[in-house]
Scaffold this motif. Structure first.
Motif: not given
Length: 194
Positions: A29-30, A32, A54
């Protein structure tokens, strides 16, 4: 501007390697797409040229790492060798591969315990892995070398143990030296053999 076919894999590889590095440090999640682009030295548009998003990028990274691991573990594997010799070969290679590639090992574990993982993904590796697994265990049972138990249990007592011990070493919970690897390989074999 023309892109030669020789540079295409380099950009794709750079994106995958950067993604692996960032996810191992920052998590899914961290990490990008903008950071992946910046750190890999490509534009975000180039990433979308190779991957639809992603999720696709992470899935492709997983597939590549898993395929490389399977190839490394099964290199030189011979179904003509005695069962104990075959077991020793792939069990130790699996442990060694994890120990030699700790970032990839962490990624595999993280991915397989994340919302990105779908058990149907294993169908992708079925052609590479399943014939080897099924043949090893079914043949071993038929020849009276291995205990007759469900395949899932046999796999967990062998492959599961190897991966778990390697991950414990990577995390620093144990020091998996040569003696411990020998002891664990023998214990895993003893759990399987008749």
């Amino acid at each position: 501007m023309s892109t030669s076919s020789a540079t295409v894999p380099d950009k794709r590889s750079a994106i995958l390697e950067t993604t692996l590095d960032l996810i191992s440090k920052r998590g899914f999640h961290n990490t990008p797409m903008s950071l992946i682009a910046r750190e890999s030295g490509v534009s975000t548009g180039i990433i979308y040229h190779y991957f639809s998003g992603k999720k696709d990028l992470i899935l492709e990274l997983y597939k590549e790492i898993k395929h490389n691991m399977i190839r490394a573990v099964l290199e030189g594997y011979s179904e003509q060798a005695p069962h104990r010799e075959r077991f020793e070969l792939w069990w130790r290679r699996l442990v060694r591969h994890y120990l030699d590639h700790p970032t990839e090992a962490r990624f595999l574990e993280q991915f397989e315990n994340s919302p990105y993982y779908d058990p149907k993904l294993q169908e992708i590796f079925a052609d590479e892995l399943m014939p080897f697994i099924v043949s090893f265990f079914v043949q071993g049972i038929q020849e009276g070398v291995l205990k007759a138990m469900p395949l899932e249990i046999s796999v967990e007592l062998s492959i599961g143990v190897a991966m778990s011990l390697a991950m414990q070493h990577i995390r620093g919970a144990i020091n998996l030296d040569g003696g411990m690897i020998d002891a664990a390989a023998n214990a895993s074999w003893d759990a399987l053999r008749v």
